[in-house]
Design a protein around this motif. Structure first.
Motif, mmCIF file in Angstrom:
data_model
loop_
_atom_site.group_PDB
_atom_site.id
_atom_site.type_symbol
_atom_site.label_atom_id
_atom_site.label_comp_id
_atom_site.label_asym_id
_atom_site.label_seq_id
_atom_site.Cartn_x
_atom_site.Cartn_y
_atom_site.Cartn_z
ATOM 1 N N UNK A 35 -10.885 -10.001 -3.179
ATOM 2 C CA UNK A 35 -10.072 -8.997 -2.378
ATOM 3 C C UNK A 35 -8.969 -9.229 -1.340
ATOM 4 N N UNK A 36 -9.054 -10.705 -1.225
ATOM 5 C CA UNK A 36 -7.842 -11.293 -0.423
ATOM 6 C C UNK A 36 -6.498 -10.899 -1.013
ATOM 7 N N UNK A 37 -6.391 -10.901 -2.455
ATOM 8 C CA UNK A 37 -5.219 -10.630 -3.018
ATOM 9 C C UNK A 37 -4.614 -9.084 -3.009
ATOM 10 N N UNK A 38 -5.835 -8.278 -2.935
ATOM 11 C CA UNK A 38 -5.617 -6.807 -2.723
ATOM 12 C C UNK A 38 -5.058 -6.645 -1.437
ATOM 13 N N UNK A 39 -5.574 -7.278 -0.376
ATOM 14 C CA UNK A 39 -4.784 -7.149 1.161
ATOM 15 C C UNK A 39 -3.754 -7.744 1.084
ATOM 16 N N UNK A 40 -3.407 -8.640 0.518
ATOM 17 C CA UNK A 40 -1.983 -9.328 0.592
ATOM 18 C C UNK A 40 -0.828 -8.419 -0.225
ATOM 19 N N UNK A 41 -1.431 -7.969 -1.111
ATOM 20 C CA UNK A 41 -0.361 -7.100 -2.083
ATOM 21 C C UNK A 41 -0.221 -5.833 -1.179
ATOM 22 N N UNK A 42 -1.214 -5.201 -0.521
ATOM 23 C CA UNK A 42 -1.166 -3.963 0.255
ATOM 24 C C UNK A 42 -0.142 -4.298 1.570
ATOM 25 N N UNK A 43 -0.253 -5.263 2.022
ATOM 26 C CA UNK A 43 0.583 -5.974 3.195
ATOM 27 C C UNK A 43 2.183 -5.971 2.570
ATOM 28 N N UNK A 44 2.293 -6.642 1.330
ATOM 29 C CA UNK A 44 3.503 -6.763 0.787
ATOM 30 C C UNK A 44 4.073 -5.332 0.551
ATOM 31 N N UNK A 45 3.423 -4.419 0.120
ATOM 32 C CA UNK A 45 3.937 -2.933 -0.042
ATOM 33 C C UNK A 45 3.923 -2.362 1.389
ATOM 34 N N UNK A 46 3.329 -2.893 2.410
ATOM 35 C CA UNK A 46 3.661 -2.218 3.775
ATOM 36 C C UNK A 46 5.032 -2.638 4.175
ATOM 37 N N UNK A 47 5.307 -4.121 3.771
ATOM 38 C CA UNK A 47 6.620 -4.454 4.233
ATOM 39 C C UNK A 47 7.817 -4.091 3.513
ATOM 40 N N UNK A 48 7.458 -3.516 2.082
ATOM 41 C CA UNK A 48 8.733 -2.785 1.527
ATOM 42 C C UNK A 48 8.977 -1.640 2.106
ATOM 43 N N UNK A 49 8.007 -0.972 2.471
ATOM 44 C CA UNK A 49 8.127 0.508 3.078
ATOM 45 C C UNK A 49 8.867 0.222 4.619
ATOM 46 N N UNK A 50 8.360 -0.813 5.027
ATOM 47 C CA UNK A 50 8.982 -1.073 6.747
ATOM 48 C C UNK A 50 10.563 -1.537 6.234
ATOM 49 N N UNK A 51 10.873 -2.044 5.386
ATOM 50 C CA UNK A 51 12.135 -2.412 4.884
ATOM 51 C C UNK A 51 13.081 -1.323 4.452
ATOM 52 N N UNK A 52 12.253 -0.371 3.890
ATOM 53 C CA UNK A 52 13.106 0.819 3.412
ATOM 54 C C UNK A 52 13.492 1.738 4.731
ATOM 55 N N UNK A 53 12.707 1.758 5.666
ATOM 56 C CA UNK A 53 12.892 2.565 6.805
ATOM 57 C C UNK A 53 13.746 1.662 7.940
ATOM 58 N N UNK A 54 13.201 0.388 8.156
ATOM 59 C CA UNK A 54 14.013 -0.229 9.095
ATOM 60 C C UNK A 54 15.116 -1.266 8.759
ATOM 61 N N UNK A 172 4.450 -6.985 -6.493
ATOM 62 C CA UNK A 172 4.565 -5.743 -6.013
ATOM 63 C C UNK A 172 5.707 -4.918 -6.138
ATOM 64 N N UNK A 173 6.917 -5.300 -5.745
ATOM 65 C CA UNK A 173 8.082 -4.772 -5.888
ATOM 66 C C UNK A 173 8.344 -4.509 -7.430
ATOM 67 N N UNK A 174 7.954 -5.354 -8.306
ATOM 68 C CA UNK A 174 8.086 -4.949 -9.517
ATOM 69 C C UNK A 174 7.178 -3.860 -10.295
ATOM 70 N N UNK A 175 5.801 -4.049 -9.951
ATOM 71 C CA UNK A 175 5.032 -3.161 -10.640
ATOM 72 C C UNK A 175 3.969 -2.298 -9.805
ATOM 73 N N UNK A 176 3.790 -2.545 -8.420
ATOM 74 C CA UNK A 176 2.898 -1.753 -7.709
ATOM 75 C C UNK A 176 1.545 -2.579 -7.538
ATOM 76 N N UNK A 177 0.912 -1.978 -6.494
ATOM 77 C CA UNK A 177 -0.381 -2.787 -6.157
ATOM 78 C C UNK A 177 -1.471 -2.676 -7.095
ATOM 79 N N UNK A 178 -1.655 -1.364 -7.724
ATOM 80 C CA UNK A 178 -2.563 -1.240 -8.847
ATOM 81 C C UNK A 178 -2.268 -2.391 -10.119
#
Length: 257
Positions: A35-54, A172-178
């Motif tokens: 489940x560590x990989x899921x957590x890291x993937x979620x934070x990578x997605x969070x970073x993508x969103x942060x980049x999108x807005x900021x 994650x940038x290529x295919x998403x968390x799932x």
């Protein structure tokens, strides 16, 4: 032929994604950090969103720089959890994951298109892959296989977590968390449970599931990310069932003698 040329990128992206993530998945399962990989993937997605807005347009080979930073931050947090909180590591990794997911929801809360951004981060869309991400994924794939071949001890040791975080960011940038979680875990867990089955066999099984899902998504106009998750699981289950059926057939006594 020309009508299907646009499918070259998603097909190539899927194949590279499987070849990149499956050997990493073997390491994840061996380390017990599923489940560590899921957590890291979620934070990578969070970073993508942060980049999108900021930090719009701040990318490195197709991936948001903030996504890379957030994934590395999560990887460091996972390392610290395993070192100092090993007895309750799963609980803390769960907290890390839900914190990242909650921050992502809060970040897009004021955006009328926020739900779409969250869905894209979770489910991705391989059908619209870019050459930048494909090339970066290809380079990472070659590096991971070379590292696991030439320096297996280093790959399974100190180098693993930063390589893993960077690989997950681009995936994650290529295919998403799932899709990232499914590709990392399903075939390494199911096919890898068969003794001495190397990562390349599990990767081929995963590629088959990806390609079936892409074809079904194009024909049926369904989201490709969830289709890949389901198709990869079904393909792995069929593979393992076929394997044991062949094994039992070989071991069965010949009644004609």
């Amino acid at each position: 032929m020309g009508a299907f040329e646009w499918m070259l990128l998603p097909v190539l992206g899927s194949a590279l994604l499987c070849l990149l993530l499956v050997p990493l998945g073997y390491q994840v399962i061996a380390r017990g950090v599923i489940f560590a990989d899921l957590a890291i993937a979620q934070w990578a997605a969070l970073g993508t969103l942060a980049g999108l807005y900021f930090l719009p347009d701040h990318t490195l080979a197709g991936a948001s720089i903030s996504s890379l930073l957030f994934a590395l931050l999560a990887a460091i947090a996972v390392q610290l959890i395993f070192r100092f909180l090993g007895a309750v590591k799963e609980a803390w990794i769960g907290i890390l994951y839900v914190l990242g997911a909650s921050l992502a929801v809060l970040m897009v809360g004021g955006d009328p298109h926020g739900a779409q951004a969250l869905q894209r981060a979770a489910a991705g869309d391989l059908l619209w892959a870019s050459w930048e991400l494909i090339i970066a994924t290809g380079i990472l794939t070659a590096f991971v296989w070379l590292l696991s071949w030439k320096l297996p001890a280093w790959f399974s040791g100190a180098a693993f977590m930063p390589v893993f975080a960077i690989s997950v960011t681009y995936s994650v940038s290529l295919a998403g968390i799932y899709v990232v979680f499914a590709t990392l875990i399903i075939t390494p867990l199911i096919v890898g449970s068969v003794q001495d089955k190397p990562p390349i066999i599990a990767a081929i099984c995963a590629i088959t599931g990806h390609l079936v899902a892409i074809a079904y998504s194009v024909v049926s106009d369904v989201p490709v990310g969830p289709a890949i998750v389901v198709a990869t699981l079904l393909t792995a289950m069929l593979w393992i069932a076929g394997y044991y059926f062949r094994l039992e057939s070989k071991q069965a006594p010949d009644t004609n003698k």
